[in-house]
Design a protein around this motif. Structure first.
Motif, mmCIF file in Angstrom:
data_model
loop_
_atom_site.group_PDB
_atom_site.id
_atom_site.type_symbol
_atom_site.label_atom_id
_atom_site.label_comp_id
_atom_site.label_asym_id
_atom_site.label_seq_id
_atom_site.Cartn_x
_atom_site.Cartn_y
_atom_site.Cartn_z
ATOM 1 N N LEU A 77 0.833 -1.202 0.000
ATOM 2 C CA LEU A 77 0.000 0.000 0.000
ATOM 3 C C LEU A 77 0.860 1.242 0.000
ATOM 4 C CD1 LEU A 77 0.188 1.068 3.210
ATOM 5 C CD2 LEU A 77 -1.279 -0.909 3.511
ATOM 6 N N SER A 78 0.232 2.349 -0.320
ATOM 7 C CA SER A 78 0.868 3.659 -0.183
ATOM 8 C C SER A 78 0.032 4.485 0.777
ATOM 9 C CB SER A 78 0.951 4.395 -1.526
ATOM 10 O OG SER A 78 1.941 3.829 -2.353
ATOM 11 N N ILE A 79 0.708 5.191 1.637
ATOM 12 C CA ILE A 79 0.044 6.137 2.530
ATOM 13 C C ILE A 79 0.385 7.515 1.987
ATOM 14 C CG2 ILE A 79 -0.141 7.010 4.878
ATOM 15 C CD1 ILE A 79 1.108 4.077 5.573
ATOM 16 N N ASN A 80 -0.634 8.228 1.549
ATOM 17 C CA ASN A 80 -0.472 9.558 0.954
ATOM 18 C C ASN A 80 -0.866 10.594 1.990
ATOM 19 O OD1 ASN A 80 -0.186 9.048 -2.235
ATOM 20 N ND2 ASN A 80 -1.544 7.516 -1.340
ATOM 21 N N VAL A 81 0.100 11.348 2.499
ATOM 22 C CA VAL A 81 -0.166 12.395 3.482
ATOM 23 C C VAL A 81 -0.661 13.615 2.697
ATOM 24 C CG1 VAL A 81 0.818 13.848 5.291
ATOM 25 C CG2 VAL A 81 1.633 11.482 4.995
ATOM 26 N N LEU A 82 -1.890 14.018 2.979
ATOM 27 C CA LEU A 82 -2.505 15.077 2.183
ATOM 28 C C LEU A 82 -2.007 16.464 2.575
ATOM 29 C CD1 LEU A 82 -6.187 13.823 1.823
ATOM 30 C CD2 LEU A 82 -4.189 13.354 0.377
ATOM 31 N N ALA A 83 -1.973 17.330 1.576
ATOM 32 C CA ALA A 83 -1.552 18.718 1.751
ATOM 33 C C ALA A 83 -2.776 19.617 1.888
ATOM 34 C CB ALA A 83 -0.711 19.173 0.545
ATOM 35 N N GLU A 84 -2.547 20.775 2.455
ATOM 36 C CA GLU A 84 -3.615 21.766 2.559
ATOM 37 C C GLU A 84 -4.223 21.983 1.173
ATOM 38 O OE1 GLU A 84 -3.430 25.437 5.274
ATOM 39 O OE2 GLU A 84 -2.835 26.141 3.283
ATOM 40 N N GLY A 85 -5.537 22.060 1.107
ATOM 41 C CA GLY A 85 -6.232 22.216 -0.167
ATOM 42 C C GLY A 85 -6.658 20.891 -0.782
ATOM 43 N N GLN A 86 -6.237 19.783 -0.185
ATOM 44 C CA GLN A 86 -6.641 18.481 -0.698
ATOM 45 C C GLN A 86 -7.790 17.880 0.118
ATOM 46 O OE1 GLN A 86 -2.751 16.369 -0.901
ATOM 47 N NE2 GLN A 86 -3.132 16.311 -3.104
ATOM 48 N N ASP A 87 -8.545 18.737 0.801
ATOM 49 C CA ASP A 87 -9.689 18.237 1.567
ATOM 50 C C ASP A 87 -10.705 17.550 0.651
ATOM 51 O OD1 ASP A 87 -9.646 21.185 1.069
ATOM 52 O OD2 ASP A 87 -11.768 21.028 1.595
ATOM 53 N N TRP A 88 -10.785 17.960 -0.599
ATOM 54 C CA TRP A 88 -11.692 17.294 -1.536
ATOM 55 C C TRP A 88 -11.279 15.835 -1.731
ATOM 56 C CZ3 TRP A 88 -10.196 15.247 -6.271
ATOM 57 C CH2 TRP A 88 -8.903 15.574 -6.698
ATOM 58 N N LEU A 89 -9.965 15.556 -1.733
ATOM 59 C CA LEU A 89 -9.489 14.180 -1.841
ATOM 60 C C LEU A 89 -9.854 13.379 -0.593
ATOM 61 C CD1 LEU A 89 -5.887 14.250 -3.378
ATOM 62 C CD2 LEU A 89 -7.864 13.014 -4.233
ATOM 63 N N ALA A 90 -9.699 13.994 0.573
ATOM 64 C CA ALA A 90 -10.061 13.325 1.824
ATOM 65 C C ALA A 90 -11.535 12.942 1.794
ATOM 66 C CB ALA A 90 -9.768 14.229 3.016
ATOM 67 N N ARG A 91 -12.375 13.853 1.348
ATOM 68 C CA ARG A 91 -13.819 13.568 1.284
ATOM 69 C C ARG A 91 -14.133 12.504 0.228
ATOM 70 N NH1 ARG A 91 -13.896 19.338 2.061
ATOM 71 N NH2 ARG A 91 -14.780 19.811 4.100
ATOM 72 N N PRO A 108 2.254 4.988 -10.022
ATOM 73 C CA PRO A 108 2.544 3.841 -9.173
ATOM 74 C C PRO A 108 3.778 4.069 -8.299
ATOM 75 C CG PRO A 108 3.061 3.339 -11.462
ATOM 76 C CD PRO A 108 2.462 4.711 -11.443
ATOM 77 N N ALA A 109 3.715 3.591 -7.078
ATOM 78 C CA ALA A 109 4.849 3.671 -6.153
ATOM 79 C C ALA A 109 5.953 2.738 -6.634
ATOM 80 C CB ALA A 109 4.391 3.293 -4.749
ATOM 81 N N PRO A 110 7.209 3.067 -6.318
ATOM 82 C CA PRO A 110 8.336 2.282 -6.842
ATOM 83 C C PRO A 110 8.413 0.847 -6.327
ATOM 84 C CG PRO A 110 9.114 3.975 -5.321
ATOM 85 C CD PRO A 110 7.649 4.221 -5.555
ATOM 86 N N TYR A 111 8.026 0.577 -5.102
ATOM 87 C CA TYR A 111 8.166 -0.778 -4.556
ATOM 88 C C TYR A 111 6.971 -1.661 -4.914
ATOM 89 C CZ TYR A 111 8.238 -4.692 -1.334
ATOM 90 O OH TYR A 111 8.187 -5.953 -0.807
ATOM 91 N N GLY A 112 5.799 -1.240 -4.462
ATOM 92 C CA GLY A 112 4.632 -2.111 -4.622
ATOM 93 C C GLY A 112 3.666 -1.708 -5.708
ATOM 94 N N GLY A 113 3.846 -0.537 -6.292
ATOM 95 C CA GLY A 113 2.962 -0.092 -7.363
ATOM 96 C C GLY A 113 1.654 0.528 -6.920
ATOM 97 N N ALA A 114 1.451 0.678 -5.602
ATOM 98 C CA ALA A 114 0.221 1.311 -5.114
ATOM 99 C C ALA A 114 0.199 2.776 -5.538
ATOM 100 C CB ALA A 114 0.136 1.188 -3.594
ATOM 101 N N PRO A 115 -0.986 3.338 -5.768
ATOM 102 C CA PRO A 115 -1.074 4.711 -6.250
ATOM 103 C C PRO A 115 -0.495 5.757 -5.285
ATOM 104 C CG PRO A 115 -3.118 3.565 -6.693
ATOM 105 C CD PRO A 115 -2.296 2.666 -5.807
ATOM 106 N N ILE A 116 0.355 6.617 -5.847
ATOM 107 C CA ILE A 116 0.822 7.815 -5.160
ATOM 108 C C ILE A 116 0.006 8.960 -5.749
ATOM 109 C CG2 ILE A 116 2.726 9.426 -4.827
ATOM 110 C CD1 ILE A 116 4.626 7.021 -5.103
ATOM 111 N N LEU A 117 -0.759 9.650 -4.905
ATOM 112 C CA LEU A 117 -1.650 10.710 -5.368
ATOM 113 C C LEU A 117 -0.879 11.992 -5.643
ATOM 114 C CD1 LEU A 117 -4.598 10.106 -2.862
ATOM 115 C CD2 LEU A 117 -4.206 9.069 -5.117
ATOM 116 N N ALA A 118 -1.153 12.602 -6.791
ATOM 117 C CA ALA A 118 -0.486 13.847 -7.173
ATOM 118 C C ALA A 118 -0.769 14.933 -6.143
ATOM 119 C CB ALA A 118 -0.965 14.293 -8.551
#
Length: 169
Positions: A77-91, A108-118
């Motif tokens: 898995l990938s854990i994507n720590v959200l930035a200010e202004g990405q509250d729409w993604l959280a919702r 895709p993340a380099p190890y497992g390929g899980a999505p890394i959110l822009a």
């Protein structure tokens, strides 16, 4: 007597418990994975670093989550720590039964390929190490394989049931 003192004397109930814990500001993350070629994900607040040696993090998905079983099956898995202004993604990733990836750019993340959110503040590419029941949640230890972070953004912060601005020092 202050309002806080009067609450201290109160009987523990779900409302008081939630209200007390709501005073702990947290970051907001989206956990992502890819299962059978399909990207899945969920919003979480319960995430923290656990160990530097070996590199481990802890996430706590709800046992009732519909997304967690697919993420667990993936094992990475990938854990994507959200930035200010990405509250729409959280919702968006908190909703069940919708296309959580509609309008979302990722790679895709380099190890497992899980999505890394822009636009994420940071990302952690990891594999599930252990799972232990913890009340109505699960305590999931993840072994970190790769990470990335930005220093030009502020975090998305959740406080008292709302998204708030973090004050940069």
């Amino acid at each position: 007597m202050s309002e806080l003192d009067s609450d201290v004397a109160g009987i523990l109930d779900e409302h008081r418990f939630r209200r007390a814990l709501g005073n702990f500001a947290t970051g907001v993350s989206v956990v992502t994975a890819e299962t059978d070629g399909v990207p899945v994900g969920m919003t979480i607040q319960s995430f923290c670093s656990l160990s530097l040696d070996p590199p481990l993090v802890l996430i706590c998905p709800g046992r009732a989550s519909r997304s967690w079983p697919a993420i667990e099956r993936s094992g990475v898995l990938s854990i994507n720590v959200l930035a200010e202004g990405q509250d729409w993604l959280a919702r968006q990733f908190a909703r069940s039964g919708t296309d959580k990836y509609a309008g979302v750019s990722w790679r895709p993340a380099p190890y497992g390929g899980a999505p890394i959110l822009a636009g994420s503040l940071a990302w952690i590419d990891a594999e599930v190490d252990s799972i232990v029941p913890g009340g109505d949640h699960l305590l999931v230890t993840c072994r970190v394989r790769a990470v990335g972070a930005r220093n030009d953004l502020d975090p998305l912060v959740f406080f008292r049931s709302d998204f708030v601005r973090a004050r940069s020092a």
